[in-house]
Design an enzyme around this catalytic site. Structure first.
Site, PDB file in Angstrom:
ATOM      1  N   GLY A 134       0.784  -1.158   0.163  1.00  0.00           N
ATOM      2  CA  GLY A 134      -0.047  -0.124   0.005  1.00  0.00           C
ATOM      3  C   GLY A 134       0.631   1.169   0.057  1.00  0.00           C
ATOM      4  O   GLY A 134       2.056   1.165   0.323  1.00  0.00           O
ATOM      5  N   CYS A 135       0.259   2.364  -0.454  1.00  0.00           N
ATOM      6  CA  CYS A 135       0.961   3.581  -0.532  1.00  0.00           C
ATOM      7  C   CYS A 135       1.383   4.108   0.900  1.00  0.00           C
ATOM      8  O   CYS A 135       2.719   4.467   1.059  1.00  0.00           O
ATOM      9  CB  CYS A 135       0.182   4.738  -1.326  1.00  0.00           C
ATOM     10  SG  CYS A 135      -1.432   4.881  -0.468  1.00  0.00           S
ATOM     11  N   PHE A 136       0.634   4.186   1.740  1.00  0.00           N
ATOM     12  CA  PHE A 136       0.941   4.605   3.254  1.00  0.00           C
ATOM     13  C   PHE A 136       2.093   3.799   3.666  1.00  0.00           C
ATOM     14  O   PHE A 136       3.077   3.866   4.427  1.00  0.00           O
ATOM     15  CB  PHE A 136      -0.193   4.720   4.387  1.00  0.00           C
ATOM     16  CG  PHE A 136      -0.963   5.953   4.129  1.00  0.00           C
ATOM     17  CD1 PHE A 136       0.054   7.234   4.491  1.00  0.00           C
ATOM     18  CD2 PHE A 136      -2.328   5.998   4.007  1.00  0.00           C
ATOM     19  CE1 PHE A 136      -0.792   8.496   4.478  1.00  0.00           C
ATOM     20  CE2 PHE A 136      -2.894   7.288   4.250  1.00  0.00           C
ATOM     21  CZ  PHE A 136      -2.090   8.593   4.446  1.00  0.00           C
TER      22      PHE A 136
END
Length: 324
Positions: A134-136
């Site tokens: 995921g990006c986070f």
């Protein structure tokens, strides 16, 4: 040339992946599958691709392509793969959260490897199935990996991270509306964000223990990028911390430790992660910035593919950033 299929190419992540595939010197786009836009020109949905491709979206799938990227909503990749049985030789790279946790990583005879190159490079090079982070999770893990590797996350970690509006996807919602988002900042999912699962699993595996991680995500009034700050107790000097980080990322072409304070624009439109360290009275502050659509999604997916095929890791990812 390796043939590529993209499942779900109409969103922000799919659009960014399209741009990267179309400009990659070793990839040939074979099809872009869509249930909502079959027959429509790709450039109608992604106007910046006018003149780059004349392809249309399709509702047909070539099960024999060399590579397939899944850009579907969370929970839909596994359903799609149950319906469409790709060749055993097809490399599958999933950009949802369906296979990121170890408990979900084995699916229909494949073992999905968690695709964070700065963590799992050797395993990525040997697999045919990738669960893209995921990006986070990408921004936060890159901020913490060197500390976890040396078992230095012995106390709780506090994280604040702000993402742009593209992190919410193209779907309409009240908090994605221009009138609400412009000149506005807010938090959401305090301490419960879904990316905590993969972050905690990585840190526990690398360190052998799991510190308490307090993560507060924010919505920013900009379109793309993640600005993350993490702080925790640290026994040592700032120079020792810098040396630790530089040694850890010495062979990673996209993650760089900056001596100067960093800002978000430095990494936008690139596959880079920039990191800055600051020590204050025994507390180490780690700042990490990425482009959520590139290093946090589609660029990292291409980076993983390059590793699988044994290509130069930066192939097709020498992108031009723009600070101003």
């Amino acid at each position: 040339m390796k043939t590529v299929g993209i499942i779900g190419g109409s969103g922000y992540t799919g659009g960014e992946l399209l741009r990267l595939v179309l400009n990659h010197p070793a990839l040939e786009l074979n099809f872009v599958y869509s249930t909502t836009r079959p027959g429509f020109a790709i450039s109608d949905t992604h106007p910046d691709l006018l003149g780059t491709t004349s392809m249309n979206f399709t509702d047909q799938v070539n099960l024999e392509v060399d590579v397939v990227f899944l850009c579907l909503g969370h929970g839909n990749s596994s359903k799609f793969l149950e319906q469409k049985r790709f060749s055993d030789q097809t490399i599958i790279i999933d950009l949802s959260n369906d296979f990121r946790l170890s408990s979900d990583s084995e699916f229909m005879g494949r073992k999905f490897i968690y695709g964070l190159p700065e963590l799992n490079k050797e395993a990525i090079e040997q697999t045919n199935a990738i669960a893209n982070p995921g990006c986070f999770a990408t921004a936060i893990q890159l901020a913490l990996l060197p500390l976890a590797k040396e078992n230095k996350l012995s106390n709780s970690v506090h994280i604040n991270a702000t993402t742009g509006s593209t992190g919410a996807g193209v779907g309409l919602s009240a908090t994605a509306h221009f009138s609400w988002r412009n000149n506005n900042v807010s938090w959401y999912k305090p301490f419960t964000h879904q990316h905590l699962g993969e972050i905690n699993e990585t840190i526990e595996t690398l360190q052998g223990s799991k510190p308490q991680i307090h993560f507060l995500p924010h919505r920013g009034d900009f379109t793309r990028g993640i600005f993350a700050t993490a702080y925790t107790s640290y026994q040592g000097t700032l120079e020792e911390a810098k040396e630790l980080y530089k040694n850890y990322y010495a062979n990673d072409p996209f993650t760089h430790v900056s001596e100067q304070e960093i800002s978000l624009k430095q990494v936008i439109n690139s596959n880079n992660c920039f990191i800055h360290l600051h020590l204050h009275e025994g507390t180490l502050l780690v700042t990490s910035v990425i482009d959520n659509l590139i290093k946090g999604a589609s660029g990292q997916a291409i980076q993983n593919l390059n590793l699988i095929f044994g290509w130069e890791e930066k192939l097709g990812l020498n992108l031009k950033g723009s600070t101003f």
